[in-house]
Design an enzyme around this catalytic site. Structure first.
Site, mmCIF file in Angstrom:
data_model
loop_
_atom_site.group_PDB
_atom_site.id
_atom_site.type_symbol
_atom_site.label_atom_id
_atom_site.label_comp_id
_atom_site.label_asym_id
_atom_site.label_seq_id
_atom_site.Cartn_x
_atom_site.Cartn_y
_atom_site.Cartn_z
ATOM 1 N N SER A 118 0.793 -1.234 0.000
ATOM 2 C CA SER A 118 0.000 0.000 0.000
ATOM 3 C C SER A 118 0.824 1.282 0.000
ATOM 4 O O SER A 118 0.246 2.376 -0.040
ATOM 5 C CB SER A 118 -0.954 0.010 1.201
ATOM 6 O OG SER A 118 -2.026 -0.864 0.979
ATOM 7 N N LYS A 149 -0.085 3.752 -2.625
ATOM 8 C CA LYS A 149 -1.138 4.767 -2.494
ATOM 9 C C LYS A 149 -0.579 6.183 -2.355
ATOM 10 O O LYS A 149 -1.301 7.155 -2.600
ATOM 11 C CB LYS A 149 -2.052 4.427 -1.323
ATOM 12 C CG LYS A 149 -2.845 3.128 -1.529
ATOM 13 C CD LYS A 149 -3.791 2.865 -0.370
ATOM 14 C CE LYS A 149 -4.672 1.655 -0.634
ATOM 15 N NZ LYS A 149 -4.103 0.418 -0.124
ATOM 16 N N SER A 162 -5.910 3.649 4.293
ATOM 17 C CA SER A 162 -5.441 2.712 3.266
ATOM 18 C C SER A 162 -6.578 1.983 2.566
ATOM 19 O O SER A 162 -6.474 0.802 2.228
ATOM 20 C CB SER A 162 -4.464 1.693 3.876
ATOM 21 O OG SER A 162 -3.602 1.175 2.890
#
Length: 332
Positions: free
Chosen positions: A53, A56, A108
């Site tokens: 993640s 992101k 997230s």
């Protein structure tokens, strides 16, 4: 064809090796100067690995570059069915890109990543193309994206060094910085709640001001943290490090102790020749250790044309590029 004047300016300071007083246990890590992007310490820092993640951060950066935060978005069924971590979006509800970005970076949310991609890129595929285009534009040579969330794909890879640069580049954008440094956010969804940033160092380490967490079974734990202390700024990224909270704090403290923020050039006018001055609009700083004492070389490159043109003042440490700053040429 342009002709260039090259002027070698005064020098200070030389690069010495970084002593590993903080040691990461596994895989890959990078610590960089958040102002210049210079690598201060690393292990396998250019190894292409899954980053989970941490992806992101780049999703958010591309979104703030391409769209207005007040853009209203209608959530699709596809977004609500996104695999993995979620902010529990509801099909058909309307919200702003700002809320989605907070859900993306603080919690997230993979559903937020899909909704952002559909809004900004027209489709997930269109947005991923934008992500890769921006990666090339900003010189992230170790990086390739296959999705906006970081779900595992064998081709979806980056490096600790590139991932640290993603956070550095993002933090230069006002809207990205505001969201990335947010600890709590009250959303405006159908089921409103207050989101707490998952990055626990932002709550317990006073020098940690931004960052992103990540995890997949393949990538392991991944973490990016932006630290700031006494005007010094460093970014730490670890990939597949199980003890990441402690490792990040240790690396940051080591960097703050090892390096000083040194002035390389003052803001103001510089006399280059009798008929030429250059103006530096802001001072130039870099993190330099006490052992790096002999030579930082700088070269001034200027096209030999009319007053008002822009030159580049380039600084090198031990022969390696450190930082480039534009200067205004003033011809007499």
């Amino acid at each position: 064809m342009r002709r260039w004047i090259v002027v070698v300016l005064s020098c200070i300071i030389v690069l010495m090796p970084f002593e590993k007083t903080a040691e990461a246990a596994t895989s890959s890590y990078a610590v960089i100067d958040a102002d210049t992007g210079r690598l201060l310490i690393g292990m396998n820092e250019h190894e292409k690995l899954p980053i989970a993640s941490l992806t992101k951060m780049w999703t958010a950066f591309v979104a703030v570059k391409e769209s207005d935060l007040n853009t209203e978005t209608t959530i699709s069924k596809k977004a609500t069915l996104s695999e993995g971590s979620s902010i529990y979006l509801v099909e058909g509800e309307k919200t702003t890109l700002k809320t989605l970005l907070n859900g993306l970076l603080l919690r997230s949310g993979n559903d937020a990543a899909t909704a952002i991609a559909e809004e900004v890129g027209g489709s997930v595929g269109g947005f991923v193309k934008l992500m890769n285009d921006y990666a090339l534009l900003y010189g992230l040579w170790d990086t390739h994206f296959e999705n906006p969330s970081g779900l595992h794909d064998d081709k979806h890879l980056s490096s600790a060094y590139d991932t640290a640069q993603m956070l550095r580049i993002g933090m230069q954008e006002k809207n990205f910085r505001k969201i990335a440094t947010t600890k709590y956010y009250k959303n405006d969804l159908q089921n409103p709640t207050v989101w707490k940033n998952k990055h626990k160092l932002l709550h317990y380490n006073k020098y940690a001001i931004a960052g992103k967490t990540g995890f997949t079974k393949v990538a392991g734990r991944t973490l990016a943290t932006y630290f700031e202390k006494d005007g010094k700024r460093v970014i730490v990224v670890t990939l597949n490090e199980s003890n990441d909270w402690q490792v990040h704090s240790g690396f940051a403290e080591t960097a703050f102790q090892k390096y000083d923020k040194r002035l390389l050039a003052k803001q103001g006018l510089y006399q280059v020749r009798d008929d030429l001055q250059v103006e530096l609009e802001q001072p130039v700083y870099a993190l330099i250790s006490k052992e790096e004492e002999k030579k930082v070389k700088s070269i001034l490159r200027m096209p030999r044309i009319a007053q008002g043109d822009i030159g580049i003042w380039s600084f090198y440490l031990d022969g390696q590029p450190l930082i480039d700053e534009p200067v205004h040429m003033i011809w007499k």
